[in-house]
Design an enzyme around this catalytic site. Structure first.
Site, mmCIF file in Angstrom:
data_model
loop_
_atom_site.group_PDB
_atom_site.id
_atom_site.type_symbol
_atom_site.label_atom_id
_atom_site.label_comp_id
_atom_site.label_asym_id
_atom_site.label_seq_id
_atom_site.Cartn_x
_atom_site.Cartn_y
_atom_site.Cartn_z
ATOM 1 N N CYS A 101 0.873 -1.180 0.000
ATOM 2 C CA CYS A 101 0.000 0.000 0.000
ATOM 3 C C CYS A 101 0.907 1.227 0.000
ATOM 4 O O CYS A 101 1.845 1.305 0.783
ATOM 5 C CB CYS A 101 -0.880 -0.040 1.245
ATOM 6 S SG CYS A 101 -1.561 1.542 1.758
ATOM 7 N N CYS A 105 -3.553 7.610 -0.994
ATOM 8 C CA CYS A 105 -4.918 7.737 -1.532
ATOM 9 C C CYS A 105 -5.914 8.218 -0.485
ATOM 10 O O CYS A 105 -6.958 8.761 -0.843
ATOM 11 C CB CYS A 105 -5.389 6.396 -2.091
ATOM 12 S SG CYS A 105 -4.083 5.383 -2.743
ATOM 13 N N THR A 192 -3.298 5.367 7.951
ATOM 14 C CA THR A 192 -2.360 4.863 6.948
ATOM 15 C C THR A 192 -1.311 5.912 6.564
ATOM 16 O O THR A 192 -1.669 7.050 6.234
ATOM 17 C CB THR A 192 -3.165 4.437 5.699
ATOM 18 O OG1 THR A 192 -4.050 3.394 6.083
ATOM 19 C CG2 THR A 192 -2.269 3.942 4.582
ATOM 20 N N GLU A 257 0.700 1.922 9.568
ATOM 21 C CA GLU A 257 -0.444 2.626 10.121
ATOM 22 C C GLU A 257 -0.051 3.150 11.495
ATOM 23 O O GLU A 257 0.862 2.608 12.122
ATOM 24 C CB GLU A 257 -1.656 1.690 10.272
ATOM 25 C CG GLU A 257 -2.494 1.540 9.014
ATOM 26 C CD GLU A 257 -1.852 0.683 7.944
ATOM 27 O OE1 GLU A 257 -1.113 -0.259 8.316
ATOM 28 O OE2 GLU A 257 -2.050 0.945 6.753
ATOM 29 N N HIS A 292 -13.015 5.712 -1.241
ATOM 30 C CA HIS A 292 -11.887 4.831 -0.902
ATOM 31 C C HIS A 292 -12.179 3.379 -1.285
ATOM 32 O O HIS A 292 -11.275 2.639 -1.677
ATOM 33 C CB HIS A 292 -11.495 4.959 0.569
ATOM 34 C CG HIS A 292 -10.041 4.631 0.774
ATOM 35 N ND1 HIS A 292 -9.027 5.391 0.249
ATOM 36 C CD2 HIS A 292 -9.427 3.596 1.390
ATOM 37 C CE1 HIS A 292 -7.861 4.845 0.534
ATOM 38 N NE2 HIS A 292 -8.070 3.748 1.231
ATOM 39 N N TYR A 296 -9.832 0.584 -3.978
ATOM 40 C CA TYR A 296 -9.330 -0.757 -3.676
ATOM 41 C C TYR A 296 -9.348 -1.680 -4.900
ATOM 42 O O TYR A 296 -8.577 -2.632 -4.972
ATOM 43 C CB TYR A 296 -10.164 -1.392 -2.550
ATOM 44 C CG TYR A 296 -9.652 -1.063 -1.160
ATOM 45 C CD1 TYR A 296 -9.234 0.213 -0.828
ATOM 46 C CD2 TYR A 296 -9.600 -2.038 -0.168
ATOM 47 C CE1 TYR A 296 -8.771 0.510 0.438
ATOM 48 C CE2 TYR A 296 -9.136 -1.755 1.104
ATOM 49 C CZ TYR A 296 -8.719 -0.476 1.408
ATOM 50 O OH TYR A 296 -8.254 -0.182 2.656
ATOM 51 N N CYS A 299 -5.690 -0.802 -6.340
ATOM 52 C CA CYS A 299 -4.451 -1.155 -5.616
ATOM 53 C C CYS A 299 -4.412 -2.639 -5.261
ATOM 54 O O CYS A 299 -3.352 -3.252 -5.316
ATOM 55 C CB CYS A 299 -4.286 -0.282 -4.382
ATOM 56 S SG CYS A 299 -5.418 -0.639 -3.030
ATOM 57 N N GLU A 443 -5.802 -5.021 5.771
ATOM 58 C CA GLU A 443 -6.357 -3.793 5.189
ATOM 59 C C GLU A 443 -7.507 -4.123 4.233
ATOM 60 O O GLU A 443 -8.506 -3.409 4.172
ATOM 61 C CB GLU A 443 -5.233 -3.114 4.412
ATOM 62 C CG GLU A 443 -5.337 -1.622 4.266
ATOM 63 C CD GLU A 443 -4.075 -1.085 3.600
ATOM 64 O OE1 GLU A 443 -3.755 -1.500 2.474
ATOM 65 O OE2 GLU A 443 -3.394 -0.250 4.225
#
Ligand code: SF4
Length: 501
Positions: A101, A105, A192, A257, A292, A296, A299, A443
């Protein structure tokens, strides 16, 4: 030219004098040199490199209507469905470069969320926020700022609302309002990439009631602000990073995180974008979470490509790549990956216009994230199966480097003669770190809202009455169905209703 290079980003985050950042109980001086955080900083840096690399700069840049020049896409306000699709494609591409990650974003989605939310608030007569926000956005675009988005509060007792909590600041709370700004206390959890960012955008995490108005607050501050403390969370295999080396110790990329604590932090008024406007907090949360969830699809599909590639190569190193059961498993992993990606693209191309910006399709964005809560663990199961038990038992790079052992390891760890034992170890470690790491396994489940949150959205957005009337008519029963133009039996989201009202 307002586009920063990756090197300029590294320089910008290397010195902090006020914020306190802790890793495993020790305060960090320079996040770019700290062995625990460096892999994460390098993954964040890839979002800057993407705007310069020949293979990605078309996706990595966008035209700003505010500056009238090109900006990094991670600071851009979406102007079309194609912009939203470009985001998903860019995310898939950057995953290929970092296998982790890359953390930027959340800030990107927070910018777009505040743009739409403050426009809606302006329509309802609360004009200051939008003006302020556009000024802030212009600053972010001009300086190409590295942003973290902080939404999830510490939450305390889950059954109680913010104002009912035994500790009054387990949700971030406004303590005091002056003519110059506000003072806030509280904590945001699971944030994050926060230690690798320059500024934090703080948003409310849930719909608030009138009694919760002190918690209905959105703002942005530099990370390096007095009273900000970051506690970076632990991850699987994280102590390996302190070993050095260039195989086991995560010499490449990762994410982190952190728990962000605000100890009576001052926020200047020109950085406050919601203050006590509890009626808009639910809309803000709906807008952010859908943005968000759409991302996903990009990514996690990109990360799955790395994982599939690793498993495919290990099968080749083991000489079993042509076995039909291996081919069948890899094909299944491809199907799962492309399904996540297709959903993210659908959420983009079926976007919804709100004011002069574009929001994702809320149903498809939630479908995307719900697929991501399920498919990565399926893909990991498949690739673990293909890789063999060595994934959990391989010797360390230190064994390989020990002159007493090297000859044995090289002989007994080698598979097909085209590859060395070191190749096998490297690929095994990559698959271990990507397929079993936080970004793919945890995640994917909890980021952007746990699975139950998407199911709530499905039941809100899907019009069961309409579907029932359609079925009753076909069954020859009395039906009130009134066919509408759109093919999908969907209700409007709260955001669309509020924007229209
Ligand atoms: Fe970006 Fe994906 Fe990480 Fe979220 S989980 S910050 S969308 S790379």
């Amino acid at each position: 030219m307002v586009l920063r290079t990756g090197e300029q980003y590294l320089e910008a985050i290397s010195h902090r004098s006020k914020a306190e950042i802790f890793v495993m109980g020790k305060e960090v001086d320079d996040v770019t040199k700290n062995p625990f955080l460096k892999p994460s900083v390098m993954a964040f840096k890839a979002t800057y490199d993407a705007a310069w690399d020949e293979d990605s700069k078309d996706l990595g840049r966008a035209w700003s209507q505010f500056l009238n020049e090109e900006v990094n896409r991670f600071t851009h306000i979406h102007r079309s469905p194609e912009d939203l699709a470009a985001k998903v494609k860019l995310l898939r591409k950057i995953s290929h470069k970092v296998g982790a990650c890359f953390q930027r974003c959340v800030g990107f989605d927070a910018l777009n969320t505040l743009y739409i939310t403050t426009s809606i608030m302006a329509e309802k007569g609360r004009k200051d926020y939008h003006q302020r926000f556009v000024e802030y956005l212009t600053h972010v675009q001009k300086e190409d700022i590295a942003l973290a988005g902080a939404m999830t509060d510490a939450k305390g007792v889950r059954t109680l609302k913010p104002h009912e909590q035994p500790h009054p600041d387990v949700y971030v709370k406004v303590n005091q309002v002056t003519k110059d700004g506000i003072y806030v206390s509280g904590a945001k959890a699971n944030i994050t990439g926060v230690a690798a960012s320059e500024e934090i955008i703080v948003l409310p995490t849930r719909a608030m009631t009138k009694e919760d108005k002190d918690y209905a607050v959105a703002f942005a501050i530099p990370l390096d602000t007095e009273g900000v403390k970051i506690v970076v969370g632990r991850q699987l295999n994280d102590a390996r990073r302190f070993e050095g080396g260039d195989i086991d110790g995560l010499p490449y990329f990762y994410n982190h995180e952190g728990l962000v604590i605000f100890d009576n932090v001052f926020v200047p008024m020109d950085r406050v974008f919601m203050l006590g406007d509890w009626e808009f907090s639910g809309t803000l949360v709906e807008i952010f979470s859908a943005y968000h969830r759409q991302g996903y699809g990009g990514c996690k599909a990109g990360l799955a490509d790395v994982i599939i590639g690793s498993a495919s190569n290990l099968a080749r190193q083991n000489g079993v790549e042509k076995a039909s059961h291996i081919q069948d498993k890899l094909t299944e992993a491809v199907f799962l990956t492309e399904t996540m990606y297709a959903a993210g693209i659908a959420a983009s191309l079926n976007a919804v216009k709100v004011g002069d910006a574009w929001w994702v399709n809320p149903m498809h964005a939630n479908v995307t994230k719900h697929l991501v809560t399920r498919f990565p663990s399926e893909i990991t199961k498949i690739t673990t199966d293909i890789a063999g038990g060595m994934l959990g038992t391989a010797p360390s790079e230190w064994d390989l480097k020990n002159p007493k052992l090297r000859g044995y390891i090289e002989k007994y760890m080698q598979g097909m003669m085209d590859y060395s034992a070191e190749d096998r170890l490297r690929m095994t470690r990559l698959l271990e770190n990507t397929s079993l790491g936080v970004a793919f396994m945890i995640e994917s489940v909890h980021g952007a809202g746990s699975p139950a949150a998407q199911r709530i959205m499905f039941s809100r957005l899907y019009d069961f009455n309409y579907a029932e009337e359609v079925a009753k008519r076909l069954a020859g029963m009395k039906s009130d169905v009134k066919f509408v133009k759109k093919p999908e039996p969907w209700r409007e989201s709260d955001t669309e209703k509020v924007a229209k009202s």
